[in-house]
Design a protein around this motif. Structure first.
Motif, short mmCIF file in Angstrom:
data_model
loop_
_atom_site.label_atom_id
_atom_site.label_comp_id
_atom_site.label_asym_id
_atom_site.label_seq_id
_atom_site.Cartn_x
_atom_site.Cartn_y
_atom_site.Cartn_z
N LEU A 196 -41.81 65.76 -12.88
CA LEU A 196 -41.96 65.55 -14.38
C LEU A 196 -42.70 66.90 -14.89
O LEU A 196 -43.93 66.91 -14.24
N ASP A 212 -35.12 69.85 -13.21
CA ASP A 212 -34.08 69.56 -12.18
C ASP A 212 -32.97 68.37 -12.82
O ASP A 212 -32.06 68.16 -12.25
N GLU A 245 -33.08 51.98 -18.13
CA GLU A 245 -33.47 52.99 -17.05
C GLU A 245 -33.05 52.28 -15.82
O GLU A 245 -33.04 52.55 -14.63
N ASN A 304 -42.69 57.86 -5.47
CA ASN A 304 -41.64 57.59 -6.04
C ASN A 304 -41.51 58.57 -7.30
O ASN A 304 -40.53 58.56 -8.12
N SER A 347 -34.19 65.35 -13.57
CA SER A 347 -34.99 63.96 -13.54
C SER A 347 -35.52 63.58 -14.65
O SER A 347 -36.12 64.44 -15.50
N SER A 348 -35.59 62.33 -15.05
CA SER A 348 -36.27 62.02 -16.30
C SER A 348 -36.64 60.36 -16.19
O SER A 348 -36.21 59.70 -15.50
N LYS A 364 -41.75 62.55 -6.76
CA LYS A 364 -40.54 63.26 -6.44
C LYS A 364 -39.98 63.64 -7.65
O LYS A 364 -38.92 64.62 -7.38
N LEU A 365 -40.04 62.97 -8.88
CA LEU A 365 -39.46 63.51 -10.11
C LEU A 365 -39.62 64.94 -10.49
O LEU A 365 -39.26 65.32 -11.44
#
Length: 231
Positions: A185, A201, A221, A179, A203-204, A182-183
């Protein structure tokens, strides 16, 4: 703490504005209460600052404040502050007993207020026990992303070389939980006492600093609690 001599000039127009603000216009009590509180005032280069409380009682030229004595060593010019006020443009000013402007904190949408002259000073709510702002250089290194109970999810290496856009690169270890991996970072950014890890893309993950210098995932969040702990 490092001694820092503040050099901020106040224009004659600014002084005239201060003279009339507190007594020449009505401030919505809710706005006044929302702005009041205890803040850290500190240079954005990571040097030590001081805490000051903006109060709601009337004072000469504006509203009362306290804590200015704590500025005597790190920011000696601000130790002379006797009142604070709104500047009429969404910002906040600190003034001395003669109504001279000592510091003007300009509103920045989505960011803490800060001065625009010399080394910028930020006016920001800060955890107790913290007297300086985080910097890219100070936070550079390897951190463990983990659950509160200690379950390790990933190692994150923050680089200290920020680019012109205010972001610095980061890298993840090859064994990150799915999980997190997949971000994708790749960058990180400092905003006051928070940091945001970002992917190309969009994501953060945003984190807020704790009093021990580590970080917890921002409440905004949502999801499960998550921490960043320095290795």
């Amino acid at each position: 703490m490092i001694r820092f001599v503040l050099r901020l000039a106040a224009s004659a127009a600014a002084t005239l504005l201060v003279c009339g603000l507190a007594h020449g216009q009505d401030i919505d009590p809710d706005i006044l209460k929302a702005q009041a509180g205890t803040y850290l005032i500190a240079p954005d280069d990571g040097r030590a600052g001081c805490r000051m409380t903006l109060e709601t009682d009337m004072a000469i030229g504006g509203y009362s404040l306290s804590g200015q004595d704590s500025c005597a060593k790190p920011l000696p010019a601000l130790a002379e502050a006797a009142a604070w006020n709104f500047d009429g443009n969404g910002g906040v000013i600190l003034i001395d007993p003669t109504r001279k402007v000592l510091a003007r904190f300009v509103e920045n949408e989505g960011s803490p207020m800060k001065t625009e002259d010399g080394v910028p000073l930020l006016l920001v709510a800060a955890p107790d026990g913290i007297d300086h702002l985080p910097t890219f250089r100070g936070l550079a290194g390897t951190w463990t992303m983990q659950r509160p109970g200690g379950e390790r999810l990933c190692s994150v290496t923050l680089k200290g070389n920020a680019e012109a856009d205010g972001n610095a690169p980061l890298s993840l270890s090859g064994d990150c939980a799915a999980n997190i991996a997949k971000l994708k970072l790749a960058l990180w950014h400092i905003e006051g006492f928070g940091i945001t890890l970002m992917g190309h893309d969009g994501s953060s993950l945003a984190f807020d600093m704790r009093t021990d210098g580590n970080f917890d995932k921002s409440k905004e969040e949502g999801g499960k609690p998550l921490s960043l702990v320095r290795q």
